[in-house]
Design an enzyme around this catalytic site. Structure first.
Site, PDB file in Angstrom:
ATOM      1  N   GLY D 155      13.341 -27.857  24.655  1.00 51.35           N
ATOM      2  CA  GLY D 155      12.737 -28.314  25.896  1.00 51.35           C
ATOM      3  C   GLY D 155      13.601 -29.393  26.535  1.00 51.35           C
ATOM      4  O   GLY D 155      14.466 -29.982  25.885  1.00 51.35           O
ATOM      5  N   CYS D 156      13.344 -29.645  27.816  1.00 52.14           N
ATOM      6  CA  CYS D 156      14.190 -30.596  28.535  1.00 52.14           C
ATOM      7  C   CYS D 156      14.005 -32.027  28.028  1.00 52.14           C
ATOM      8  O   CYS D 156      14.972 -32.705  27.682  1.00 52.14           O
ATOM      9  CB  CYS D 156      13.935 -30.506  30.035  1.00 52.14           C
ATOM     10  SG  CYS D 156      12.204 -30.577  30.497  1.00 52.14           S
ATOM     11  N   TYR D 157      12.749 -32.491  27.938  1.00 58.80           N
ATOM     12  CA  TYR D 157      12.530 -33.848  27.428  1.00 58.80           C
ATOM     13  C   TYR D 157      13.083 -33.991  26.002  1.00 58.80           C
ATOM     14  O   TYR D 157      13.786 -34.962  25.704  1.00 58.80           O
ATOM     15  CB  TYR D 157      11.039 -34.200  27.443  1.00 58.80           C
ATOM     16  CG  TYR D 157      10.434 -34.422  28.805  1.00 58.80           C
ATOM     17  CD1 TYR D 157      10.872 -35.466  29.619  1.00 58.80           C
ATOM     18  CD2 TYR D 157       9.407 -33.621  29.282  1.00 58.80           C
ATOM     19  CE1 TYR D 157      10.298 -35.691  30.875  1.00 58.80           C
ATOM     20  CE2 TYR D 157       8.827 -33.831  30.532  1.00 58.80           C
ATOM     21  CZ  TYR D 157       9.274 -34.865  31.327  1.00 58.80           C
ATOM     22  OH  TYR D 157       8.708 -35.088  32.548  1.00 58.80           O
ATOM     23  N   THR D 159      15.509 -32.603  24.502  1.00 61.65           N
ATOM     24  CA  THR D 159      16.968 -32.708  24.439  1.00 61.65           C
ATOM     25  C   THR D 159      17.420 -34.152  24.602  1.00 61.65           C
ATOM     26  O   THR D 159      18.246 -34.655  23.831  1.00 61.65           O
ATOM     27  CB  THR D 159      17.601 -31.821  25.534  1.00 61.65           C
ATOM     28  OG1 THR D 159      17.217 -30.464  25.290  1.00 61.65           O
ATOM     29  CG2 THR D 159      19.122 -31.920  25.522  1.00 61.65           C
ATOM     30  N   GLN D 320      20.328 -36.373  31.903  1.00 64.80           N
ATOM     31  CA  GLN D 320      20.839 -35.000  31.933  1.00 64.80           C
ATOM     32  C   GLN D 320      20.331 -34.338  33.212  1.00 64.80           C
ATOM     33  O   GLN D 320      19.458 -34.869  33.902  1.00 64.80           O
ATOM     34  CB  GLN D 320      20.350 -34.203  30.722  1.00 64.80           C
ATOM     35  CG  GLN D 320      18.870 -33.849  30.794  1.00 64.80           C
ATOM     36  CD  GLN D 320      18.376 -32.979  29.652  1.00 64.80           C
ATOM     37  OE1 GLN D 320      19.132 -32.611  28.774  1.00 64.80           O
ATOM     38  NE2 GLN D 320      17.098 -32.655  29.654  1.00 64.80           N
TER      39      GLN D 320
END
Lengths: 354, 354, 354, 354
Positions: D155-157, D159, D320
């Site tokens: 998931g984005c968070y 990472t 990011q």
């Protein structure tokens, strides 16, 4: 030419601290055939380039050089991403040394010295070079560019307006009334550059829309002079630029009147034919609505042709990224032509969306 | 009239869940002479209004009512902030009970029933009421509004374009070529309403600019019909709307051609004269550039008149907040006229800047 | 007091060209009990105020005065919307003349002279006045404010953090670990003011998010000194400010640890009780998520209390408009207290949404 | 492996209509070693891909296929850019045919089947494949990824938070208090996807800031499970996500407490050492402030380590592009590992700034 088959092109950039400068770097660092030899900035001299532009961290190891300590004649080509007036002061020396010059400012955009001096309020220092320079709008002047030594890279607004009108008035085929052209143009805020101006602050320009320059913008004579050259006729143009609260992007809504004798022409086809071999120009299907985000960070132009109720009004919508096709990308496209690289080299990046 | 000197005006709102609904509430809650009796919403029936709109927390204690359970005929005036077609179905009943109707949708904007039906694709249910309704552009129709029972509140684009052109063509004083009018208009995203559409998502519309509706927008016949009524002549209009990545705000750039016989007229003065007594209309000094933020959240219109090189082109720049003067504010202005309140009551809020 | 029942309060503003200045004007022009006598600006002296701020066109007929040519002692109250250091140089003279002073900068925010001098790098010119001044956070210091002559209007971040923590640590009721408080704060770009800084340009700050000042921000000692005064204990605070690409708005996420002995306390109730009589403070229902837009252009604070999994973490979310409750609105609230007007006078404006 | 030295990799994409889908296309179309064979979408089946995403016009000639009519087992690798639950239903068939699976949704992110089912409210259909899948965070799991058949793309968070904490707690070197970790995270609006939700409308989310999911977000168990795996210890994490009015970008502010026995450690060096060979991770110089725009459209992560007053608080800032390193770019990075391409192939694009 200094460049040989086995070596990379030596590139210099004068004044690399503005938005066209960083955009040139982003594009050139992805270009397989070039090597950046020097970037100059009087103000930032000695600073690592990556310090100024955090997107370039770990991607470039150059420092800004003082303009006085660098010999740019070792370069094959030098880009000027400077204020107006700088390129003209150095062009002669570079050209004499066999270095090509691509000026992203206005020094070589207006062939008529007195028009230049009227609008830019500075004397032109090298009228002879001006005479032999070429206006770097590739899709119009490709062959003349290839043999030039000095290129005047077009302004952002002119790129959209000229490309949006060319199919309607070139080669003595004048399909529209040259006295009734209106270009209502809209630009993202980056078009104002990185200068410190109150009106460019976020808290002033966000959530806001305004026009400016109605009574006179420097791109007006540039557009008119090119349209007159292309059409071989006098052109009357109303041009109103506006500012849009977005970083990048330019949108031109161009209003024209079809001449009665051409009312049966298929204008969609006229545009498709004219640009069918142009990699960067996308004539969209009839009835399309181009959006600036569809070219964000790419060198593409998209054009849509509208003719309401099949009447005599022809409305041309043109979009580009003002920093790419409207500035740095077009400059690299010119470089590719000058050095006989495939025209899209380094410029194939797909637009970033969303 | 139900309203007497000692009582507050009883106000109803039908369909208060969209952006014009919440804006009506924000304005009316500050209006000293009104009391909001009912807000209906079929979908949100039973919900506290402050739950839907967090800016209203602790400022209103009403719940949304189901349209079926509320008798709106007890109201002095009912605003319809609904989709097209709703007001016309309830207007007769309300008017018969002595309740005034202000429709923020299009049901009473087009006097010509067949033009309405062509553009809105629904039959008009009360053509007799339509005939006796009035177009609620106060600065043009003030006196006719005061005696009407049903008001068609103008669309957002028409408000700017009509007010921007009226001084040039009313009272048989036609100063411009009525066949050569172009309105290049730009609206903030809230103009698209609170409907769920992909193109209205932040990630789609932010950092983007586009045109839409070139081949036909419902505001086109509305503008033309009013201009023709005002000028007593046929009007030809090219109208292209665009979307700007800002929440509120509307900017219209209107291009006209001065008729040769009026080339010596002082058009700045024409505008100043026409609007000198209008509280909400600011004719800015010659050469000004209005910005949409200067009217954000206020009921003001600002107009600037430009005549490049003193030629025959006259360019009118008009701005407003599309949700206030372009919708809810204008509706309250109409209410003030209808009930003989001072016209600016509840509408004196200064624009929020920055 | 110069003000009598029949006359409007005479108000002066020093340094009215920044964002807090224009916001003060917007609020004061709607305030029924005041009359603005003078606005000074060395730089803009002689300019019509409405020229600088287009939202004020036709709403104010004052010009900026030179600070040297105006006698502010005729005012009942003077607001300083200036850089740090200006108010302290004029406060004595004003106070001696019976004029109240409300400083929107930092000169009277830190009672400890040496802390002030450490953070602001200038000597404090009137330590005696500082000692008798009061910190203008009305909901905490209402009674002390009413009798003060000089008010240090709180900083924007401190307003949210102090109000978000006060119910947890005042009156010797310390419910949380004072060594484990983290305030992760986010501010709109207008918080940086109207100064010309590259980082405040639209093209730099839009579509971007960043932190700043992790290793030291001037609001840190201000928050800590007030929390220590309120709690009577030493407080350890980690404070990290961030910039959000929006014009207005401030959001503070405050992380605290509940002391074991209070794990059964109903913290929602603690907040509701503490602020139940505060017009401007909205303790939202348990589990709510406040949004900055819900207070845009209003003087409201909204607070939500979260306790994940009913554990020992208590997270407080606090929002405000940084230019209103975080600056100009709070200053007017202080003025209302000083002159015994109803506290919400001129400050009842509902937030603009969308 | 189907892929041989002379042929391009055959790639399939399931569900290519969302933002991760278009981003995958943008990246893969620039990847020199792959050929996109099929993109499926039940809803858009038959539509030209370039119709849905105008940035891809003239760059791809594929149509969306119906999932039912395409045999994806001919592909070397299939990306799932679908809602949760789709990849698990097709993974077995693909794996059995020797096709690698990279799921950009959550089906293979949580090793613990019951945790998955608790948070995603659907039964896990292929627990055996789940067991043999690998969590695709390359910088942590590079070697395990290279031999896996199924990759759960992070998931984005997670990472940002996992990469921001790993140097502080891996290999039994636990430098921080695992009970006192707070991740205050901020995401651009594209993180909510292209779904039609009122809160994602421009007029709702622009010029606004808010938190969400304080009481439970699906990325919380994902982060914790990975941190526990890396540290071999139980981890307590407070995680609060927020929404920023920008299209792309993610910023995590991570608060940790240094264990007393490591107070003399040089944490800047710890991070630099850990990531010195990672092409995509930039540990910025001490005291830096990363900005999300510096990674816009690129696969980079930038990390800054802050230790206020050299105390026991260690604050890690991580940025990011949520759609690249937080989704599609990381997926392609995983593909490069799986097929033994140089890890940065197709991912060297420099961030677009401004």
């Amino acid at each position: 030419m200094k460049n040989s088959l086995n070596k990379k092109l030596k590139v210099g950039i004068v004044g690399g601290t503005g938005y066209t400068g960083v955009e040139l770097l982003r594009i050139l660092l992805n270009h397989p055939m070039v090597e950046i030899c020097a970037i100059t900035s009087r103000k930032e001299s000695g600073l690592d380039v990556e310090e100024l532009y955090p997107n370039l961290r770990n991607r470039i190891s150059l420092k800004f050089s003082s303009p006085d300590e660098v010999d740019l004649t070792i370069c094959d080509v030098v880009f000027f991403a400077t204020p107006h007036g700088v390129a003209m002061s150095q062009a002669k020396n570079l050209v004499d040394s066999g270095t090509k010059v691509i000026d992203l400012a206005a020094d070589f955009r207006l062939k008529n010295k007195s028009v230049f001096e009227k609008w830019y309020k500075i004397p032109h220092e090298c009228p002879d070079i001006l005479e032999n320079s070429e206006y770097g709008l590739v899709e119009i002047n490709r062959h003349r560019i290839s043999s030039a030594n000095v290129i005047g890279n077009p302004g952002c607004y002119p790129t959209t307006v000229i490309l949006g009108l060319t199919p309607l008035l070139e080669n003595n085929n004048i399909f529209i009334d040259l006295n009734r052209i209106i270009a209502d143009c809209k630009s993202g805020i980056s078009g104002a550059g990185r200068k410190l101006e109150t009106s460019s602050l976020f808290a002033e320009s966000s959530d806001n829309f305004k026009a400016y320059g109605v009574l006179g913008h420097r791109h007006h004579p540039e557009i008119v002079s090119q349209l007159e050259r292309i059409s071989g006729n006098k052109v009357n143009l109303i041009f109103v630029p506006h500012l849009v609260p977005m970083i990048r992007g330019m949108f031109s809504t161009i209003y024209t009147k079809i001449l009665p004798e051409y009312s049966n022409l298929d204008f969609q086809k006229v545009f498709e034919e004219r640009y069918k071999d142009e990699f960067f120009i996308d004539v969209m299907p009839s009835g399309s609505f181009p959006e600036t985000r569809s070219v964000r960070s790419s060198n593409n132009i998209r054009i849509a042709v509208h003719r309401p109720n099949n009447g005599d009004d022809l409305i041309i919508l043109v979009i580009q990224d003002n920093l790419v096709k409207g500035a740095a990308g077009q400059a690299v496209q010119n470089m590719n032509i000058l050095f006989d690289f495939p025209e899209a080299t380094g410029l194939e990046q797909i637009a970033v969306l969303p």
